[in-house]
Design a protein around this motif. Structure first.
Motif, PDB file in Angstrom:
ATOM      1  N   ALA A 163       1.833  29.751  -4.958  1.00 34.43           N
ATOM      2  CA  ALA A 163       1.745  31.190  -5.229  1.00 34.43           C
ATOM      3  C   ALA A 163       1.151  31.454  -6.614  1.00 34.43           C
ATOM      4  O   ALA A 163       0.459  32.448  -6.821  1.00 34.43           O
ATOM      5  CB  ALA A 163       3.125  31.825  -5.112  1.00 34.43           C
ATOM      6  N   THR A 164       1.408  30.559  -7.573  1.00 33.96           N
ATOM      7  CA  THR A 164       0.869  30.752  -8.932  1.00 33.96           C
ATOM      8  C   THR A 164      -0.480  30.044  -9.106  1.00 33.96           C
ATOM      9  O   THR A 164      -1.132  30.206 -10.131  1.00 33.96           O
ATOM     10  CB  THR A 164       1.830  30.170  -9.995  1.00 33.96           C
ATOM     11  OG1 THR A 164       1.990  28.762  -9.718  1.00 33.96           O
ATOM     12  CG2 THR A 164       3.190  30.852  -9.980  1.00 33.96           C
ATOM     13  N   LEU A 165      -0.848  29.239  -8.130  1.00 38.03           N
ATOM     14  CA  LEU A 165      -2.013  28.331  -8.166  1.00 38.03           C
ATOM     15  C   LEU A 165      -1.803  27.143  -9.103  1.00 38.03           C
ATOM     16  O   LEU A 165      -2.737  26.373  -9.341  1.00 38.03           O
ATOM     17  CB  LEU A 165      -3.338  29.033  -8.480  1.00 38.03           C
ATOM     18  CG  LEU A 165      -3.980  29.904  -7.391  1.00 38.03           C
ATOM     19  CD1 LEU A 165      -5.502  29.984  -7.580  1.00 38.03           C
ATOM     20  CD2 LEU A 165      -3.700  29.493  -5.974  1.00 38.03           C
ATOM     21  N   MET A 166      -0.578  26.990  -9.637  1.00 41.67           N
ATOM     22  CA  MET A 166      -0.287  25.766 -10.387  1.00 41.67           C
ATOM     23  C   MET A 166      -0.524  24.556  -9.485  1.00 41.67           C
ATOM     24  O   MET A 166      -1.030  23.513  -9.921  1.00 41.67           O
ATOM     25  CB  MET A 166       1.168  25.779 -10.882  1.00 41.67           C
ATOM     26  CG  MET A 166       1.584  24.528 -11.638  1.00 41.67           C
ATOM     27  SD  MET A 166       0.575  24.224 -13.107  1.00 41.67           S
ATOM     28  CE  MET A 166       1.471  25.167 -14.341  1.00 41.67           C
ATOM     29  N   ASN A 167      -0.190  24.717  -8.206  1.00 43.70           N
ATOM     30  CA  ASN A 167      -0.397  23.604  -7.268  1.00 43.70           C
ATOM     31  C   ASN A 167      -1.852  23.143  -7.290  1.00 43.70           C
ATOM     32  O   ASN A 167      -2.129  21.946  -7.285  1.00 43.70           O
ATOM     33  CB  ASN A 167       0.017  24.032  -5.858  1.00 43.70           C
ATOM     34  CG  ASN A 167      -0.142  22.907  -4.857  1.00 43.70           C
ATOM     35  OD1 ASN A 167       0.347  21.804  -5.082  1.00 43.70           O
ATOM     36  ND2 ASN A 167      -0.857  23.158  -3.773  1.00 43.70           N
ATOM     37  N   LEU A 218      -2.473  21.161 -10.379  1.00 44.27           N
ATOM     38  CA  LEU A 218      -1.916  19.802 -10.265  1.00 44.27           C
ATOM     39  C   LEU A 218      -2.836  18.959  -9.376  1.00 44.27           C
ATOM     40  O   LEU A 218      -3.037  17.771  -9.618  1.00 44.27           O
ATOM     41  CB  LEU A 218      -0.503  19.839  -9.675  1.00 44.27           C
ATOM     42  CG  LEU A 218       0.565  20.599 -10.484  1.00 44.27           C
ATOM     43  CD1 LEU A 218       1.908  20.590  -9.753  1.00 44.27           C
ATOM     44  CD2 LEU A 218       0.753  19.999 -11.881  1.00 44.27           C
ATOM     45  N   GLU A 219      -3.415  19.603  -8.372  1.00 38.95           N
ATOM     46  CA  GLU A 219      -4.312  18.860  -7.464  1.00 38.95           C
ATOM     47  C   GLU A 219      -5.609  18.442  -8.154  1.00 38.95           C
ATOM     48  O   GLU A 219      -6.175  17.400  -7.838  1.00 38.95           O
ATOM     49  CB  GLU A 219      -4.612  19.711  -6.224  1.00 38.95           C
ATOM     50  CG  GLU A 219      -3.377  19.812  -5.339  1.00 38.95           C
ATOM     51  CD  GLU A 219      -3.581  20.583  -4.052  1.00 38.95           C
ATOM     52  OE1 GLU A 219      -2.647  20.599  -3.247  1.00 38.95           O
ATOM     53  OE2 GLU A 219      -4.662  21.165  -3.852  1.00 38.95           O
ATOM     54  N   VAL A 220      -6.072  19.259  -9.098  1.00 36.24           N
ATOM     55  CA  VAL A 220      -7.260  18.858  -9.860  1.00 36.24           C
ATOM     56  C   VAL A 220      -6.926  17.596 -10.671  1.00 36.24           C
ATOM     57  O   VAL A 220      -7.714  16.646 -10.723  1.00 36.24           O
ATOM     58  CB  VAL A 220      -7.740  20.015 -10.777  1.00 36.24           C
ATOM     59  CG1 VAL A 220      -8.814  19.528 -11.748  1.00 36.24           C
ATOM     60  CG2 VAL A 220      -8.274  21.178  -9.940  1.00 36.24           C
ATOM     61  N   ASP A 265       0.837  -1.214   0.000  1.00 37.58           N
ATOM     62  CA  ASP A 265       0.000   0.000   0.000  1.00 37.58           C
ATOM     63  C   ASP A 265       0.863   1.251   0.000  1.00 37.58           C
ATOM     64  O   ASP A 265       1.988   1.252   0.507  1.00 37.58           O
ATOM     65  CB  ASP A 265      -0.929   0.011   1.222  1.00 37.58           C
ATOM     66  CG  ASP A 265      -2.037  -1.026   1.099  1.00 37.58           C
ATOM     67  OD1 ASP A 265      -2.319  -1.457  -0.028  1.00 37.58           O
ATOM     68  OD2 ASP A 265      -2.594  -1.417   2.139  1.00 37.58           O
ATOM     69  N   ILE A 266       0.285   2.336  -0.550  1.00 36.17           N
ATOM     70  CA  ILE A 266       1.034   3.583  -0.705  1.00 36.17           C
ATOM     71  C   ILE A 266       0.304   4.729  -0.003  1.00 36.17           C
ATOM     72  O   ILE A 266      -0.895   4.919  -0.219  1.00 36.17           O
ATOM     73  CB  ILE A 266       1.123   3.986  -2.202  1.00 36.17           C
ATOM     74  CG1 ILE A 266       1.671   2.859  -3.070  1.00 36.17           C
ATOM     75  CG2 ILE A 266       1.899   5.280  -2.397  1.00 36.17           C
ATOM     76  CD1 ILE A 266       3.142   2.676  -3.005  1.00 36.17           C
ATOM     77  N   ALA A 267       1.038   5.466   0.813  1.00 36.36           N
ATOM     78  CA  ALA A 267       0.548   6.770   1.274  1.00 36.36           C
ATOM     79  C   ALA A 267       1.226   7.759   0.343  1.00 36.36           C
ATOM     80  O   ALA A 267       2.454   7.892   0.337  1.00 36.36           O
ATOM     81  CB  ALA A 267       0.942   7.018   2.726  1.00 36.36           C
ATOM     82  N   LEU A 268       0.438   8.435  -0.490  1.00 35.90           N
ATOM     83  CA  LEU A 268       1.032   9.213  -1.584  1.00 35.90           C
ATOM     84  C   LEU A 268       1.000  10.714  -1.335  1.00 35.90           C
ATOM     85  O   LEU A 268      -0.064  11.322  -1.305  1.00 35.90           O
ATOM     86  CB  LEU A 268       0.304   8.882  -2.894  1.00 35.90           C
ATOM     87  CG  LEU A 268       0.910   9.476  -4.158  1.00 35.90           C
ATOM     88  CD1 LEU A 268       2.311   8.938  -4.418  1.00 35.90           C
ATOM     89  CD2 LEU A 268       0.015   9.214  -5.367  1.00 35.90           C
ATOM     90  N   ALA A 269       2.189  11.291  -1.166  1.00 34.34           N
ATOM     91  CA  ALA A 269       2.296  12.755  -1.094  1.00 34.34           C
ATOM     92  C   ALA A 269       2.759  13.285  -2.450  1.00 34.34           C
ATOM     93  O   ALA A 269       2.297  14.325  -2.910  1.00 34.34           O
ATOM     94  CB  ALA A 269       3.282  13.171  -0.003  1.00 34.34           C
ATOM     95  N   ASN A 270       3.671  12.544  -3.076  1.00 35.40           N
ATOM     96  CA  ASN A 270       4.301  12.973  -4.328  1.00 35.40           C
ATOM     97  C   ASN A 270       3.269  13.160  -5.450  1.00 35.40           C
ATOM     98  O   ASN A 270       2.680  12.194  -5.938  1.00 35.40           O
ATOM     99  CB  ASN A 270       5.350  11.907  -4.723  1.00 35.40           C
ATOM    100  CG  ASN A 270       6.038  12.219  -6.023  1.00 35.40           C
ATOM    101  OD1 ASN A 270       5.593  11.772  -7.074  1.00 35.40           O
ATOM    102  ND2 ASN A 270       7.101  12.982  -5.979  1.00 35.40           N
ATOM    103  N   LYS A 271       3.063  14.416  -5.829  1.00 38.68           N
ATOM    104  CA  LYS A 271       2.028  14.741  -6.821  1.00 38.68           C
ATOM    105  C   LYS A 271       2.385  14.252  -8.209  1.00 38.68           C
ATOM    106  O   LYS A 271       1.540  13.873  -8.995  1.00 38.68           O
ATOM    107  CB  LYS A 271       1.861  16.260  -6.924  1.00 38.68           C
ATOM    108  CG  LYS A 271       1.168  16.845  -5.749  1.00 38.68           C
ATOM    109  CD  LYS A 271       1.099  18.352  -5.879  1.00 38.68           C
ATOM    110  CE  LYS A 271       1.002  18.919  -4.506  1.00 38.68           C
ATOM    111  NZ  LYS A 271      -0.257  19.310  -4.036  1.00 38.68           N
ATOM    112  N   GLU A 272       3.700  14.335  -8.499  1.00 37.87           N
ATOM    113  CA  GLU A 272       4.151  14.060  -9.860  1.00 37.87           C
ATOM    114  C   GLU A 272       3.750  12.654 -10.310  1.00 37.87           C
ATOM    115  O   GLU A 272       3.511  12.425 -11.498  1.00 37.87           O
ATOM    116  CB  GLU A 272       5.671  14.230  -9.940  1.00 37.87           C
ATOM    117  CG  GLU A 272       6.158  15.659  -9.741  1.00 37.87           C
ATOM    118  CD  GLU A 272       6.162  16.147  -8.288  1.00 37.87           C
ATOM    119  OE1 GLU A 272       5.822  15.356  -7.376  1.00 37.87           O
ATOM    120  OE2 GLU A 272       6.494  17.322  -8.070  1.00 37.87           O
ATOM    121  N   THR A 273       3.679  11.723  -9.367  1.00 38.34           N
ATOM    122  CA  THR A 273       3.331  10.345  -9.703  1.00 38.34           C
ATOM    123  C   THR A 273       2.010  10.288 -10.476  1.00 38.34           C
ATOM    124  O   THR A 273       1.919   9.633 -11.517  1.00 38.34           O
ATOM    125  CB  THR A 273       3.246   9.505  -8.403  1.00 38.34           C
ATOM    126  OG1 THR A 273       4.549   9.460  -7.838  1.00 38.34           O
ATOM    127  CG2 THR A 273       2.754   8.110  -8.656  1.00 38.34           C
TER     128      THR A 273
END
Ligand code: NDP
Ligand code: MG
Length: 372
Positions: A197-201, A204-206, A105-113
């Protein structure tokens, strides 16, 4: 029985907070391995304190007190019940896939995955019966709200708005690195702080939410909520809205993810008080000021390699901004430029994803040669 865990990125913001959670719940966890990049001083302190058998760092010769293994080997070790993937950047992708292939199982923080390879990672996890438990506070919130995804109409992702929420476009154009890093609510690694700050985050979350919960893009809504108390919400088909609230601390979603499906007092420091918070505000994002948000959602809708291009161009541009080579607005212009030239590959394989990632990074860096 103790839960056996490994942490990739133990020296980072998420990794350090995860170890604080584990310290509070020391009778519940056994650490199998810790992995870091260059910060072996901190890694060695962590090894001394938490006594993992194995460790990884980019300079193996500096590791003291644990046996060196690669991140791939950590993720192939079936002694692990769960692996927290909290490295930053694309290095998280292959180890995550290895862990899934090994049924861990994975607890996933890394967004890029998920941004780079959600179409590969999520079906593979399903096939192998592996749980992907999100650490990102918004997705963790949604994970806590959902009982039956089939009955959910919309996901509502909250955004604090970052340091430039009340600033003008002019202010943003002239923003210093220091101003971009002064996030009003969250203390995070530098790259994600600039993305906030740019809301790119948020963009990426969407994309992350689309993959994690299998939700169409037009059913994922972003709302600005400056207090960061409502971490996200879902709307059921009958109009009922369920939100998850809490004080803005990453300890809570980290603990949720690594102890799921159990809950413990652990890191809780005080009770939540509605009257102390007093008010919660919500507003539409300013799409003109924060073009990165739209750009990311567009890339998500296009799909295939578009999000690989978005992610690679953005990451290189953020590094250039942090180095003082470009301005804050150049980040989104760079991403836009790279996206407009990118020929999308529809269902890229993992190797193709890495090839495209390398190619976009090289091209982005080349672009910056003209900026110096
Ligand atoms: P940090 O920059 O604070 O930490 C990154 C970690 O990754 C460090 O331990 C670093 O090691 C390690 N690392 C970097 N490159 C490598 C490499 N090539 N090999 C091995 N380890 C490496 O980042 P954050 O903790 O802020 O974020 C981690 C991930 O979690 C990101 O993907 C981010 O988007 C996501 N995330 C973070 C949140 C937060 O609140 N911070 C919230 C939600 C998601 P070292 O320092 O030793 O070089
Ligand atoms: Mg988040």
């Amino acid at each position: 029985m103790k839960r056996r865990i490994s942490i990739l990125g133990s020296t980072g913001s998420i990794g350090r907070q995860a170890l604080e959670v584990i310290e509070k719940l020391e009778d519940k966890f056994e650490i199998i391995a810790l992995a870091a990049g260059g910060n072996t001083d901190l890694l060695n302190e962590q090894i001394k304190k938490f006594k993992p058998k194995f460790a990884y760092a980019s300079k193996p010769e500096n590791i003291e007190g644990a046996e060196y293994v690669s991140m791939e080997e950590i993720c192939s070790n079936r002694d692990n019940d769960i692996i927290l993937v909290a490295v930053s950047g694309r290095v998280g992708l292959r180890p995550t896939i290895t862990a899934i292939n090994n049924g861990i199982d994975i607890a996933l923080a890394n967004k890029e995955t998920l941004v780079m390879a959600g179409d590969i990672v999520m079906p593979l996890a399903k096939e192998k019966g592996v749980k992907i438990i999100p650490v990102d506070s918004e997705h963790c919130a949604i994970h806590q709200c959902i009982k039956d995804i089939a009955q959910v109409d919309r996901l509502i992702i909250t955004a604090s708005g970052g340091p430039f929420l009340r600033k003008t476009v002019e202010d943003m154009k002239n923003a210093t690195v220091q101003e971009a890093l002064a996030h009003p609510r969250w203390n995070m690694g530098k790259k994600i702080t600039v993305d906030s700050a740019t809301l790119m985050n948020k963009g990426l979350e969407v994309i992350e939410a689309h993959h994690l919960f299998g939700m169409d893009y037009d059913r994922i809504k972003v709302v600005v909520h400056p207090q960061s108390v409502v971490h996200s919400a879902i709307e059921y088909v009958d109009g009922s809205v369920i939100a998850q609230l809490g004080l803005p601390s990453m300890h809570i979603p980290i603990q949720y993810a690594i102890t799921y499906p159990e809950r413990f007092e652990g890191i809780k420091s005080r009770s939540f008080s509605f009257s102390e918070i007093a008010r919660l505000d919500f507003e539409e994002p300013d799409w003109d000021k924060f073009k990165a948000l739209d750009l990311a959602i567009e890339a998500g809708k296009i799909g295939g390699s578009a999000t690989v291009c978005l992610n690679a161009a953005n990451e290189e541009a953020v590094f250039a901004f942090l180095d003082g080579r470009i301005k804050l607005f150049d980040i989104v212009h760079t991403v836009e430029d790279m996206m407009s030239k990118h020929v999308v590959v529809k269902n890229p394989t993992l190797d193709e994803i890495f090839d495209i990632d390398n190619e976009i990074r090289a091209k982005t860096k080349e672009l910056f040669l003209n900026f110096v």
